[in-house]
Design an enzyme around this catalytic site. Structure first.
Site, PDB file in Angstrom:
ATOM      1  N   THR A 179       0.813  -1.227   0.000  1.00  0.00           N
ATOM      2  CA  THR A 179       0.000   0.000   0.000  1.00  0.00           C
ATOM      3  C   THR A 179       0.847   1.279   0.000  1.00  0.00           C
ATOM      4  O   THR A 179       0.317   2.359   0.239  1.00  0.00           O
ATOM      5  CB  THR A 179      -0.929   0.030   1.232  1.00  0.00           C
ATOM      6  OG1 THR A 179      -0.143  -0.006   2.432  1.00  0.00           O
ATOM      7  CG2 THR A 179      -1.897  -1.152   1.208  1.00  0.00           C
ATOM      8  N   TRP A 180       2.134   1.160  -0.264  1.00  0.00           N
ATOM      9  CA  TRP A 180       3.007   2.327  -0.275  1.00  0.00           C
ATOM     10  C   TRP A 180       2.460   3.383  -1.246  1.00  0.00           C
ATOM     11  O   TRP A 180       2.126   3.075  -2.387  1.00  0.00           O
ATOM     12  CB  TRP A 180       4.405   1.881  -0.692  1.00  0.00           C
ATOM     13  CG  TRP A 180       5.502   2.879  -0.455  1.00  0.00           C
ATOM     14  CD1 TRP A 180       5.402   4.104   0.110  1.00  0.00           C
ATOM     15  CD2 TRP A 180       6.882   2.687  -0.767  1.00  0.00           C
ATOM     16  NE1 TRP A 180       6.634   4.707   0.167  1.00  0.00           N
ATOM     17  CE2 TRP A 180       7.562   3.863  -0.364  1.00  0.00           C
ATOM     18  CE3 TRP A 180       7.610   1.645  -1.354  1.00  0.00           C
ATOM     19  CZ2 TRP A 180       8.942   4.028  -0.529  1.00  0.00           C
ATOM     20  CZ3 TRP A 180       8.976   1.806  -1.515  1.00  0.00           C
ATOM     21  CH2 TRP A 180       9.633   2.970  -1.113  1.00  0.00           C
ATOM     22  N   TYR A 208       3.897   5.498   5.870  1.00  0.00           N
ATOM     23  CA  TYR A 208       3.230   5.757   4.594  1.00  0.00           C
ATOM     24  C   TYR A 208       2.210   6.881   4.755  1.00  0.00           C
ATOM     25  O   TYR A 208       1.232   6.750   5.498  1.00  0.00           O
ATOM     26  CB  TYR A 208       2.529   4.504   4.075  1.00  0.00           C
ATOM     27  CG  TYR A 208       3.434   3.318   3.789  1.00  0.00           C
ATOM     28  CD1 TYR A 208       4.819   3.440   3.772  1.00  0.00           C
ATOM     29  CD2 TYR A 208       2.899   2.065   3.542  1.00  0.00           C
ATOM     30  CE1 TYR A 208       5.630   2.347   3.518  1.00  0.00           C
ATOM     31  CE2 TYR A 208       3.708   0.964   3.281  1.00  0.00           C
ATOM     32  CZ  TYR A 208       5.080   1.112   3.274  1.00  0.00           C
ATOM     33  OH  TYR A 208       5.874   0.024   3.021  1.00  0.00           O
ATOM     34  N   ASP A 256      -0.218  -5.191   3.567  1.00  0.00           N
ATOM     35  CA  ASP A 256       0.924  -4.583   4.239  1.00  0.00           C
ATOM     36  C   ASP A 256       0.854  -3.066   4.184  1.00  0.00           C
ATOM     37  O   ASP A 256       0.545  -2.487   3.135  1.00  0.00           O
ATOM     38  CB  ASP A 256       2.221  -5.051   3.561  1.00  0.00           C
ATOM     39  CG  ASP A 256       3.443  -4.328   4.106  1.00  0.00           C
ATOM     40  OD1 ASP A 256       3.951  -4.753   5.155  1.00  0.00           O
ATOM     41  OD2 ASP A 256       3.880  -3.329   3.492  1.00  0.00           O
ATOM     42  N   GLN A 262      11.182  -8.314   5.716  1.00  0.00           N
ATOM     43  CA  GLN A 262      10.636  -7.705   4.502  1.00  0.00           C
ATOM     44  C   GLN A 262      11.771  -6.983   3.779  1.00  0.00           C
ATOM     45  O   GLN A 262      12.397  -6.083   4.348  1.00  0.00           O
ATOM     46  CB  GLN A 262       9.503  -6.740   4.859  1.00  0.00           C
ATOM     47  CG  GLN A 262       8.793  -6.190   3.625  1.00  0.00           C
ATOM     48  CD  GLN A 262       7.626  -5.288   3.982  1.00  0.00           C
ATOM     49  OE1 GLN A 262       7.608  -4.119   3.613  1.00  0.00           O
ATOM     50  NE2 GLN A 262       6.646  -5.836   4.688  1.00  0.00           N
ATOM     51  N   TYR A 282       9.152  -6.605  -1.165  1.00  0.00           N
ATOM     52  CA  TYR A 282       8.476  -5.372  -1.564  1.00  0.00           C
ATOM     53  C   TYR A 282       9.063  -4.853  -2.870  1.00  0.00           C
ATOM     54  O   TYR A 282      10.167  -5.222  -3.270  1.00  0.00           O
ATOM     55  CB  TYR A 282       8.520  -4.325  -0.457  1.00  0.00           C
ATOM     56  CG  TYR A 282       9.846  -3.651  -0.165  1.00  0.00           C
ATOM     57  CD1 TYR A 282      10.279  -2.560  -0.916  1.00  0.00           C
ATOM     58  CD2 TYR A 282      10.639  -4.054   0.912  1.00  0.00           C
ATOM     59  CE1 TYR A 282      11.474  -1.910  -0.624  1.00  0.00           C
ATOM     60  CE2 TYR A 282      11.829  -3.406   1.212  1.00  0.00           C
ATOM     61  CZ  TYR A 282      12.248  -2.331   0.433  1.00  0.00           C
ATOM     62  OH  TYR A 282      13.429  -1.689   0.734  1.00  0.00           O
TER      63      TYR A 282
END
Length: 276
Positions: A19-20, A53, A48, A162, A190
């Site tokens: 969801t960055w 963010y 995530d 991650q 990611y």
């Protein structure tokens, strides 16, 4: 969808949702919420996010998207390194829980290493776990030396690391991914399409065309080929989510893997873990 052990007794889908940068543009908000919900419906139930963010705006969007479906989702968030102390981590966790509209996180990660000793972060995570605020904990952007230090500091309960891992960032294959496998920890990849930059590769496009898949699907399928790896691409529309989901069903044969190795070779020797 193939499942991956994210902790000793728990599995999650190999393909989740990142969801960055989501929740930062009001005009895209409804589409992003719909995308997250559609992804969960398609089996991409790992979501995530992070307190970093959008300075919390992304967590708020995720919380809205998960309203009514929270219990079907494996929810991950991450704490700033400066918040990873005994004193500050509980407050950071409470802030994330409030923005996400939930009473617990399924997985809570140290976003990257900072000045707080790893032993203190392990203790803080363990206390949160004992309180029921988090179910599992892990780290992000930690390399092999850091992981060895983490284990020595009492961090054998770490569930995952991650990391940045994709066709152009293959360094972890040299040492970190084998280390994680040996220690029973998963890897969460990611930026599996390098924030879209991989899609401009003529080599990737050519190989994908021969398979009748999109370059993004090929890049995702390549990342998912590894046991113990969970990919978390971001998708801000339902169509993009559907494209990503289809990648989990792609099986790459030896010829395709060889062509990708030739175009995107693994580094000849160990290199430091990269991050974005």
């Amino acid at each position: 969808m193939r499942m991956v052990h994210v902790a000793q007794y728990e599995t999650v889908p190999c393909l989740g949702q990142g969801t960055w940068n989501m929740g930062e543009r009001p005009g895209r908000r409804n589409a992003e919420i719909d995308a997250i919900r559609a992804g969960a419906d398609l089996g991409m139930t790992l979501v995530d996010t992070a307190e970093m963010y959008g300075d919390g705006a992304t967590e708020q969007l995720v919380g809205e998207a998960l309203h009514g479906i929270r219990d079907k989702v494996f929810l991950v968030s991450k704490a700033y390194p400066q918040n990873a102390s005994i004193e500050r981590l509980p407050r950071a966790c409470e802030g994330s829980l409030r923005r996400l509209g939930t009473d617990r996180l399924d997985l809570y990660l140290l976003h990257w290493r900072g000045g707080v000793p790893l032993a203190e972060t392990v203790e803080a995570m363990t206390l949160l776990q004992a309180s029921g605020k988090i179910r599992h904990w892990g780290v992000s952007n930690l390399d092999v030396d850091d992981m060895n230090e983490l284990v020595k500091a009492g961090g054998r309960g770490c569930a995952t690391d991650q990391i940045l891992y994709n066709l152009t960032r293959r360094g972890p294959e040299r040492d970190l991914l084998p280390w994680l496998g040996t220690h029973g920890m998963s890897a969460m990849a990611y930026s599996p399409v390098e924030q879209g930059r991989l899609l401009r590769s003529s080599q990737l496009s050519s190989i994908a065309a021969g398979l009748n898949v999109t370059p993004a699907q090929l890049a995702l399928a390549w990342t998912l080929r590894m046991p113990g790896v969970i990919a978390i691409p971001k998708a801000g529309t339902i169509a993009h989510v559907a494209e990503n989901r289809a990648a989990a069903d792609i099986v790459l044969d030896d010829g395709t893997l060889g062509a990708l190795d030739a175009s995107f070779p693994i580094p000849r020797g160990p290199i430091a873990l990269q991050m974005l």
